[in-house]
Design a protein around this motif. Structure first.
Motif, PDB file in Angstrom:
ATOM      1  N   CYS A 156       0.420  -1.176   0.288  1.00 35.75           N
ATOM      2  CA  CYS A 156      -0.033  -0.189   0.013  1.00 35.75           C
ATOM      3  C   CYS A 156       0.821   1.324   0.013  1.00 35.75           C
ATOM      4  N   CYS A 160      -2.154   5.848   5.406  1.00 34.37           N
ATOM      5  CA  CYS A 160      -2.631   6.209   6.332  1.00 34.37           C
ATOM      6  C   CYS A 160      -1.140   6.183   7.881  1.00 34.37           C
ATOM      7  N   CYS A 163      -0.849   3.244  10.516  1.00 29.21           N
ATOM      8  CA  CYS A 163      -0.862   1.719   9.757  1.00 29.21           C
ATOM      9  C   CYS A 163      -0.038   1.603   8.916  1.00 29.21           C
TER      10      CYS A 163
HETATM   11 FE1  SF4 Z   1      -3.352   1.408   3.653  1.00 35.13          FE
HETATM   12 FE2  SF4 Z   1      -3.330   1.122   5.628  1.00 35.13          FE
HETATM   13 FE3  SF4 Z   1      -4.266   2.823   4.595  1.00 35.13          FE
HETATM   14 FE4  SF4 Z   1      -5.435   1.059   4.149  1.00 35.13          FE
HETATM   15  S1  SF4 Z   1      -5.200   1.495   6.017  1.00 35.13           S
HETATM   16  S2  SF4 Z   1      -5.149   2.383   2.727  1.00 35.13           S
HETATM   17  S3  SF4 Z   1      -3.297  -0.741   4.285  1.00 35.13           S
HETATM   18  S4  SF4 Z   1      -1.781   2.294   4.646  1.00 35.13           S
END
Ligand code: SF4
Ligand code: 5AD
Length: 438
Positions: A156, A160, A163
């Protein structure tokens, strides 16, 4: 010496991606003579396929490893491996803290497992190699039932603030279209009728296909053309990657099931900004409106985090408001937990009681919506794909188009059959139905 097969015990934590990875690891080790066992005590190798996304994940893994100590003492040849995102995040620290561990393997290196188990001494592989691990993993031999997962994308790039995925799974990589179609056709030839395309950010899919990079919508359209493949799903998506083409696919493709997991995390613009989600609550609601216009009966699911650093009562109320406006069919909600190395982990946390109380309120609201959505199915006619026989005689169990678990009274039902049913009742976690005769 006997040449009895060696036994492999895998414990899987966390997401569907890990369930899929565990299956592929079992197959890779199958080539080295390992068969899986459900009993840790009889294993020659124990593999923990770990998840790092929430809570005290690493600590849980260390305490599970501690519990393996007597087993290792009784059987010094026992191999103990740690795979998955905790392996990626902790790396050598695992070998340092837990000398009983023989190998540590990150999610991008599973294809190297067969060599790793044969190595003498401790081995660790948490690289992000250039080669595609899927090209080096053996074809799936065992299929359990008519549904299957197919990983189309990993990693990804969204970052975020809370995360770990961008750090543990790395940058977004999409598998090429040709390979995926071959694999999907192969699954169907072996009885699979429903495929769920998996990816950490699956709707960001951009795999190499004819004429350049294909988006997820184009991949879904192509898969919908595979004869015998009756149902398609995909998970997990980011709101900002729900493009027009993908929304249109929901209107166009009867195989694409009316269910969408679309995490929003919060209903407060201030918190969404602090989370680096790059959209507002209004934009999310607008998007939901467009998706529902394309597929009016779509059932929506989401993820929420409560108690993100700095979340005020007003921010939390905005989340409750968003939920009240959307009417989710179901949703997951989590109390924020700091993941070391992420930007949010630098910020002061809320008192646990505050976060707990908010989580309780949010979950009560979600449960109410989930019940209402289930209740609204009563009397309706839907498709169900039988996955197994039920506990009662003459009963089949499967998932509806909207991903509800359904118990159907159908003495002549067969696993793998896709049937039309009428929903007769809703209970806490499932629906009851009668088959509609053809
Ligand atoms: Fe990517 Fe984690 Fe955000 Fe989902 S929550 S979009 S896996 S950074
Ligand atoms: N704390 C709490 N929940 C988290 N999630 C991801 N990271 C965290 C964290 N640090 C949740 C998000 C995501 C889901 C898979 O897990 O809601 O969508």
């Amino acid at each position: 010496m006997t040449d009895a097969p060696k036994k492999l015990f895998i414990k899987t934590y966390g997401c569907q991606m890990n369930v899929y990875d565990s299956e592929r690891m079992a197959e890779a080790l199958g080539a080295k003579g390992y068969v899986t066992t459900e009993v840790a005590e009889e294993a020659d190798m124990v593999l923990l396929n770990t998840c790092h996304i929430r809570e005290k994940a690493a600590e849980k893994v260390y305490s599970d490893l501690g519990r393996l100590r007597p087993l290792k003492q009784a059987k010094p040849d026992l191999k103990i491996g740690v795979a998955g995102c905790v392996a990626q995040a902790e790396g050598e620290e695992i070998l340092r803290r837990m000398p009983l561990v023989d190998l540590v393997v990150g999610p991008q290196s599973y294809h190297r497992l067969p060599e790793m188990v044969e190595a003498k001494g401790k081995v660790i592989d948490t690289d992000f190699p250039e080669e595609d691990k899927f090209e080096h993993l053996p074809e799936r031999k065992t299929l359990k039932g008519p549904t299957a997962f197919l990983t189309v994308q990993e990693g990804c790039d969204k970052f975020c603030a809370f995360c770990v995925v961008p750090y543990t799974r790395g940058a977004e990589v999409s598998r090429p279209v040709g390979r995926l179609l071959t694999e999907a056709r192969d699954l169907v030839s072996r009885g699979v009728r429903e495929i769920t395309l998996l990816g950490q950010n699956v709707n960001g899919y951009h795999g190499e296909g004819e004429g350049g990079a294909w988006g997820l919508a184009r991949l879904l359209r192509e898969m919908a053309g595979i004869e015998g493949l009756e149902r398609l799903r995909y998970t997990t998506s980011h709101p900002n990657d729900m493009d027009d083409d993908l929304i249109a696919a929901h209107a166009e493709l009867p195989q694409l099931m009316p269910y969408l997991h679309l995490p929003v995390q919060s209903g407060s613009d201030r918190i969404l900004k602090a989370m680096n989600r790059k959209h507002t609550a209004a934009e999310y609601l607008h998007l939901i409106g467009r998706i529902r216009a394309a597929r009016p009966d779509i059932l929506l699911s989401s993820d929420f985090i409560v108690g993100f650093p700095g979340e005020t009562e007003e921010d939390f109320e905005a989340t409750m408001d968003l939920v009240r406006q959307v009417h989710f069919g179901q949703a997951f909600s989590f109390k924020y937990s700091a993941r070391p190395g992420t930007p949010a982990a630098e910020k002061p946390e809320l008192p646990a009681e505050v976060a707990d109380a908010r989580l309780y309120r949010l979950q009560a609201l979600i449960t109410e919506q989930q019940r209402a959505a289930q209740q609204a199915m009563v009397g309706r006619e839907v498709g169900v794909l039988y996955e197994k026989t039920g506990r009662l005689p003459g009963q089949m169990v499967g998932k509806s188009d909207h991903l509800h678990a359904v118990h159907v009274t159908d003495p002549s039902g067969q696993v793998g059959e896709l049937v039309r049913v009428r929903i007769t009742a809703s209970s806490t976690n499932s629906l009851a139905a009668e088959r509609i005769s053809a």
